[in-house]
Design an enzyme around this catalytic site. Structure first.
Site, PDB file in Angstrom:
ATOM      1  N   SER A  65      39.840  43.503  21.441  1.00 61.15           N
ATOM      2  CA  SER A  65      38.005  44.640  20.994  1.00 61.15           C
ATOM      3  C   SER A  65      36.452  44.027  20.095  1.00 61.15           C
ATOM      4  O   SER A  65      36.794  42.790  20.388  1.00 61.15           O
ATOM      5  CB  SER A  65      38.093  45.257  19.249  1.00 61.15           C
TER       6      SER A  65
HETATM    7  N1  SAH Z   1      43.979  46.063  18.305  1.00 58.73           N
HETATM    8  C1  SAH Z   1      43.847  44.625  19.944  1.00 58.73           C
HETATM    9  C2  SAH Z   1      43.164  45.481  21.248  1.00 58.73           C
HETATM   10  C3  SAH Z   1      43.674  46.697  21.468  1.00 58.73           C
HETATM   11  S1  SAH Z   1      43.353  47.541  22.195  1.00 58.73           S
HETATM   12  C4  SAH Z   1      43.533  43.210  20.030  1.00 58.73           C
HETATM   13  O1  SAH Z   1      43.174  42.937  18.199  1.00 58.73           O
HETATM   14  O2  SAH Z   1      43.209  42.951  20.729  1.00 58.73           O
HETATM   15  C5  SAH Z   1      43.804  49.044  23.160  1.00 58.73           C
HETATM   16  C6  SAH Z   1      46.137  48.482  23.008  1.00 58.73           C
HETATM   17  O3  SAH Z   1      46.247  49.988  22.892  1.00 58.73           O
HETATM   18  C7  SAH Z   1      46.239  48.035  24.807  1.00 58.73           C
HETATM   19  O4  SAH Z   1      45.992  47.252  24.456  1.00 58.73           O
HETATM   20  C8  SAH Z   1      46.644  49.221  25.254  1.00 58.73           C
HETATM   21  O5  SAH Z   1      47.119  49.106  25.875  1.00 58.73           O
HETATM   22  C9  SAH Z   1      47.158  49.583  23.764  1.00 58.73           C
HETATM   23  N2  SAH Z   1      48.247  50.904  23.756  1.00 58.73           N
HETATM   24  C10 SAH Z   1      47.478  52.006  24.630  1.00 58.73           C
HETATM   25  N3  SAH Z   1      47.624  53.511  24.278  1.00 58.73           N
HETATM   26  C11 SAH Z   1      48.761  52.722  23.710  1.00 58.73           C
HETATM   27  C12 SAH Z   1      50.220  53.854  22.341  1.00 58.73           C
HETATM   28  N4  SAH Z   1      50.286  55.165  23.085  1.00 58.73           N
HETATM   29  N5  SAH Z   1      50.624  53.101  21.592  1.00 58.73           N
HETATM   30  C13 SAH Z   1      50.935  51.023  21.631  1.00 58.73           C
HETATM   31  N6  SAH Z   1      49.628  50.980  22.134  1.00 58.73           N
HETATM   32  C14 SAH Z   1      48.836  51.658  23.362  1.00 58.73           C
END
Ligand code: SAH
Length: 231
Positions: A65
């Site tokens: 993000s």
């Molecule tokens: N917090 C992260 C950025 C997250 S991007 C950081 O600091 O880098 C969002 C993430 O959510 C992605 O990696 C995606 O694969 C994950 N995601 C999407 N749906 C999900 C689910 N149902 N359970 C767990 N992770 C999920």
């Protein structure tokens, strides 16, 4: 040499986020100055470490993000030592590392209480985030697991477990088990909307199971995919 360049860029970005009021508290500022975003970037993309925008995590289709969005979320989460936190969407592990800085128990505290569980649905990112967390020195507080975070952790457990829950992917609605696993007076931060634009909501669970909702801002996240998310 490279370390110095990143140190300068980090200071410049964090100072600018403070000047504009996005970072409001010293503790969030200190955490963002301490955690090195370059340690959580995909190897081929280190040059983007201090661009204030989401950056691709290789060819996974997911992103780390933007720093300003993380700052907004960390300020709203009201984090301090002793909390048990659930993050949905570990991605790179960067946000989990920042939260770990904010909830770390003081050095002389007898009982280790602070804990972060971060769930990631993609296996390769679960491995990436775990390795980054370990290398950066946060594995005593942060555990990363692969699974469907829309069902909470443990999945479908109907019990109040967490003081804070932070969802870092865009949800179509608030997943039922996340609300069940949030303690009374706990906070849930979640972007809710369609796949293109969402509202970042801060939900406080009141004692009688009533919810108080604050609409923080518009935002754009990658979709939350899973049984109680987007399919
Ligand atoms: N917090 C992260 C950025 C997250 S991007 C950081 O600091 O880098 C969002 C993430 O959510 C992605 O990696 C995606 O694969 C994950 N995601 C999407 N749906 C999900 C689910 N149902 N359970 C767990 N992770 C999920």
């Amino acid at each position: 040499m490279e370390g110095n360049r990143f140190d300068d860029e980090r200071h410049e970005l964090i100072e600018s986020l403070s000047r504009t009021g996005t970072i409001k508290t010293e503790k969030v500022k200190d955490a963002m100055l301490k955690v090195r975003r370059e340690d959580f970037m995909w190897r081929s993309n280190k040059y983007g470490s201090y661009k204030d925008s989401p950056q691709a995590l290789g060819d996974t289709g997911q992103t780390i993000s933007a720093p300003h969005m993380i700052a907004i979320m960390l300020e709203e989460m009201n984090l301090f030592p002793g909390l048990k936190v659930l993050e949905i969407g570990a991605g790179s592990g960067y946000n989990a590392a920042l939260m770990a800085e904010l909830i770390r128990d003081p050095p002389n505290s007898k009982k280790k209480k602070s804990e972060i569980i971060s769930i990631e649905r993609m296996e390769d990112l679960t491995k990436f985030a775990s390795e980054n967390i370990k290398r950066a020195g946060y594995s005593d507080i942060v555990s990363v697991y692969c699974g469907d975070g829309t069902l909470g952790y443990p999945e479908k457990r109907d019990k109040e477990i967490y003081d804070r829950i932070m969802v870092t992917a865009a949800a179509p609605h608030i997943p039922k088990y996340l609300l069940k696993q949030l303690k009374s007076d706990g906070l849930l931060l979640i972007p809710v909307g369609d796949r293109y634009v969402q509202n970042l909501l801060r939900i406080t669970k009141k004692k009688e199971n009533q919810l108080q909702t604050k609409n923080i801002c518009e935002c754009i996240f990658v979709p939350l995919l899973g049984e109680d998310g987007y399919i």
